[in-house]
Structure formats: structure tokens, C-alpha cells
Write a protein that holds these residues in place. Sequence first.
Motif, short mmCIF file in Angstrom:
data_model
loop_
_atom_site.label_atom_id
_atom_site.label_comp_id
_atom_site.label_asym_id
_atom_site.label_seq_id
_atom_site.Cartn_x
_atom_site.Cartn_y
_atom_site.Cartn_z
N ALA A 220 -14.33 -19.70 46.53
CA ALA A 220 -13.62 -20.49 47.55
C ALA A 220 -14.78 -19.46 48.17
O ALA A 220 -15.21 -20.77 49.21
N PRO A 221 -14.94 -18.72 48.91
CA PRO A 221 -15.88 -18.25 50.03
C PRO A 221 -16.73 -18.54 49.79
O PRO A 221 -17.45 -18.76 51.37
N PHE A 222 -17.64 -18.84 48.72
CA PHE A 222 -19.30 -19.04 48.79
C PHE A 222 -19.35 -21.17 49.26
O PHE A 222 -20.10 -21.26 49.67
N ILE A 223 -18.13 -21.37 48.55
CA ILE A 223 -17.90 -23.01 49.01
C ILE A 223 -18.17 -23.41 50.07
O ILE A 223 -18.50 -24.35 50.97
N GLU A 224 -17.38 -22.26 50.65
CA GLU A 224 -16.71 -22.55 52.60
C GLU A 224 -17.93 -22.80 53.46
O GLU A 224 -18.31 -23.26 54.05
N GLN A 225 -18.51 -21.62 52.19
CA GLN A 225 -20.07 -21.62 53.39
C GLN A 225 -20.85 -22.85 53.46
O GLN A 225 -22.14 -23.60 53.86
N GLY A 226 -21.16 -23.94 51.95
CA GLY A 226 -21.50 -25.00 52.20
C GLY A 226 -21.84 -24.61 50.69
O GLY A 226 -23.09 -25.47 50.35
N LEU A 227 -22.26 -23.92 50.39
CA LEU A 227 -23.17 -23.57 49.39
C LEU A 227 -22.46 -24.50 47.47
O LEU A 227 -21.19 -24.73 47.40
N THR A 228 -23.36 -25.22 46.47
CA THR A 228 -22.99 -26.23 45.39
C THR A 228 -23.45 -25.52 44.17
O THR A 228 -25.09 -25.43 44.54
N GLY A 229 -23.50 -26.46 43.61
CA GLY A 229 -23.98 -26.20 41.96
C GLY A 229 -23.71 -24.44 41.14
O GLY A 229 -23.56 -23.73 41.97
N PRO A 230 -25.72 -24.50 40.91
CA PRO A 230 -25.75 -23.27 40.46
C PRO A 230 -25.79 -21.85 41.93
O PRO A 230 -25.51 -20.80 41.37
N ASP A 231 -25.99 -22.47 42.97
CA ASP A 231 -25.89 -21.30 43.52
C ASP A 231 -24.40 -20.70 44.19
O ASP A 231 -24.61 -19.64 44.85
N ILE A 232 -23.18 -21.78 43.91
CA ILE A 232 -22.26 -20.71 43.54
C ILE A 232 -22.20 -19.44 42.86
O ILE A 232 -21.44 -18.15 43.34
N GLY A 233 -22.38 -19.88 42.13
CA GLY A 233 -22.25 -19.06 40.79
C GLY A 233 -23.52 -17.75 40.94
O GLY A 233 -23.21 -16.24 40.35
N GLU A 234 -24.33 -17.89 41.39
CA GLU A 234 -25.32 -16.65 42.04
C GLU A 234 -25.31 -16.66 43.41
O GLU A 234 -24.97 -14.83 42.85
N ALA A 235 -24.08 -16.74 43.83
CA ALA A 235 -22.96 -15.72 45.01
C ALA A 235 -22.52 -14.99 44.46
O ALA A 235 -22.30 -13.98 44.76
N ILE A 236 -21.92 -15.06 42.97
CA ILE A 236 -21.12 -14.41 42.93
C ILE A 236 -21.23 -13.32 42.27
O ILE A 236 -20.63 -12.30 42.20
N SER A 237 -22.73 -14.00 41.18
CA SER A 237 -22.93 -13.09 40.46
C SER A 237 -23.73 -11.24 41.84
O SER A 237 -23.48 -9.64 40.76
N ARG A 238 -24.19 -12.06 42.36
CA ARG A 238 -24.84 -10.93 43.91
C ARG A 238 -23.61 -9.63 44.14
O ARG A 238 -23.39 -8.84 44.50
N ALA A 239 -22.45 -10.91 44.76
CA ALA A 239 -20.83 -10.31 44.82
C ALA A 239 -20.74 -9.24 44.22
O ALA A 239 -20.40 -7.83 44.14
N ARG A 240 -20.75 -10.00 42.63
CA ARG A 240 -20.01 -8.88 42.04
C ARG A 240 -20.94 -7.05 41.98
O ARG A 240 -20.59 -6.75 41.29
N THR A 241 -22.28 -7.28 42.18
CA THR A 241 -23.09 -7.14 41.91
C THR A 241 -22.53 -5.49 42.58
O THR A 241 -22.85 -4.50 42.59
N ARG A 242 -22.59 -6.06 44.35
CA ARG A 242 -22.34 -5.49 45.35
C ARG A 242 -21.41 -4.64 44.42
O ARG A 242 -21.58 -3.16 45.42
N GLN A 243 -20.05 -5.12 44.40
CA GLN A 243 -18.74 -4.60 43.84
C GLN A 243 -19.21 -3.16 43.29
O GLN A 243 -18.23 -2.41 43.09
N ILE A 244 -20.10 -3.63 42.83
CA ILE A 244 -20.38 -2.92 41.55
C ILE A 244 -20.81 -1.59 41.52
O ILE A 244 -20.44 -0.06 41.39
N ALA A 245 -21.71 -1.90 42.43
CA ALA A 245 -22.59 -0.75 42.61
C ALA A 245 -22.03 0.12 43.73
O ALA A 245 -22.04 1.08 43.61
#
Length: 254
Positions: A220-245
Motif C-alpha cells: 500500500a505505501p509504495f503504491i501511494e508513492q506512485g510505484l508500479t509493477g516490479p518496482d513495488i516488489g523490489e521496494a517491499i523486498s528492500r523494506a523487509r531487508t531493512r527490518q531484518i537488519a
Amino acid sequence: QSLMQSMVEDGEVDALVSERIWKETSRALGEKTPHIFFTVLRDCGALARIMPELDALFGIPQPEKHHPEIDTGVHSLMALEQAAAMSDDIAVRFASLIHDLGKADTPKTAWPSHHGHEKSGVSHITRLCQKIGSPNAFKRLAKVVCEFHTHCHRALELNPKTLNNLFASLGAYKNPHLFEQFLLCCAADAKGRTGFENRNYAQADYLRKALQHCEGITAAPFIEQGLTGPDIGEAISRARTRQIARFKKEYSES
């Protein structure tokens, strides 16, 4: 046992259809001590006919430091025994039994080390599951346990990106049940060694907590930022990686 031995000698075992093999196998996996069934099959020569991939593991050595029982086939039965003690789920028991099939591919010159057995075992599992008619859910669990069990054992050493990739490969973000099955199998593998039966498997709780830190991350927050398609998945992956860190840092400081 003598009846089964005569069936092997007469070639009757070779004629068994996959439905019958899986029916008997699944019934045995549901028993209190399923490892005995596979021991009997091996003793009478039937395991080599029905599950040659599993039978091939007997006599293959592993490093004594990590596997005091040494023999890979013996370890496989010990892992099944531990899985049966921890869970009634026959998919967990089955995957624990066949998680090390790739060790049959190791050249004798490399023994007792088994580098790369995780990936090489996946094709053996695919072939075995097809031959004995196991359900797709059983095959899927067995394959991920085979390929990623050593990742689980080394969980505390893995960097955040690798942990995120592991969760994605296991489908942990979408299928928590499969993830829990996977953790049980890895614990059974770790405990299925002489002298390790009663040791705590801290990696399971560590991975559960790391995954929990990613629960609130959605598209949801990444869609609100205007991201679309594969960019959304990549942003989610980066956010998850930061949380795991963040989790790893908190864990190391606690």
C-alpha cells in the motif's frame, strides 16, 4: 519380513503401482515409530527397489564432528525418528527422512564432505516423489527442506538480504504453515544425530522472530508513492531487508 523378502525375490515389489506404494508409505509414516518400517524394508531388500534414492545413502559417511553416527542412511532414519517425536504431520516426517538424498551424488574422493548436496538432492526428490505417488504438497515441502536446510542451520550467520531471500524462497511471507513445517524438519535434522537429540534448536525461534519483524510491510505505501509493477516488489523486498537488519542488530545486542 520373510514374506516381503520373498516378494522382493519374486519381483512382486517391482510390480507395485505408485498408489499402493504411497498408501503403505503414508500409513507407515503415521505410526508412532515410522523409522522401523524403513529399517525393515531395507533389511529385506525392498527399500532398494522401492526407494533406491534413500537406500543409496546407507554406507555414505559424513564428518564425525557434526555427525557422530557417521552413516548418512542412519542419520536419515534418526531425523525421521525425531520428526515423529515432534510432529504428527506425515509431510514433515517424510521430508525429514529424504532431506539428504543429494549426498548420494558426492564423489567418494570428497567424502566425508558433501558440498552442494542441497541443490543436487532436489532432482532426486522430484523423481522419488513421482515414482511413489506422493502428493504435491509433500513434494514441495521435501524440496525446500532439501535445498535450504543448511541455510536454516546457519541462520544466525546469514546477512539480512540472504535471510529475506530465504523467506521468499520458502514462501514464508504468504504460507506460514509451510514455513513452520520447514522449521520442524530442520530441527529434526539437527536433532537426528547421536548425542544431539535433546539439544535446543535456537535457529527456529530466531527465524520466526526475524519473519515477524516483516509482518507490517505491505504494498500500500509504495503504491501511494506512485510505484508500479516490479518496482513495488523490489521496494517491499528492500523494506523487509531493512527490518531484518534491525532485528539482527537488536538480537545481537540483547
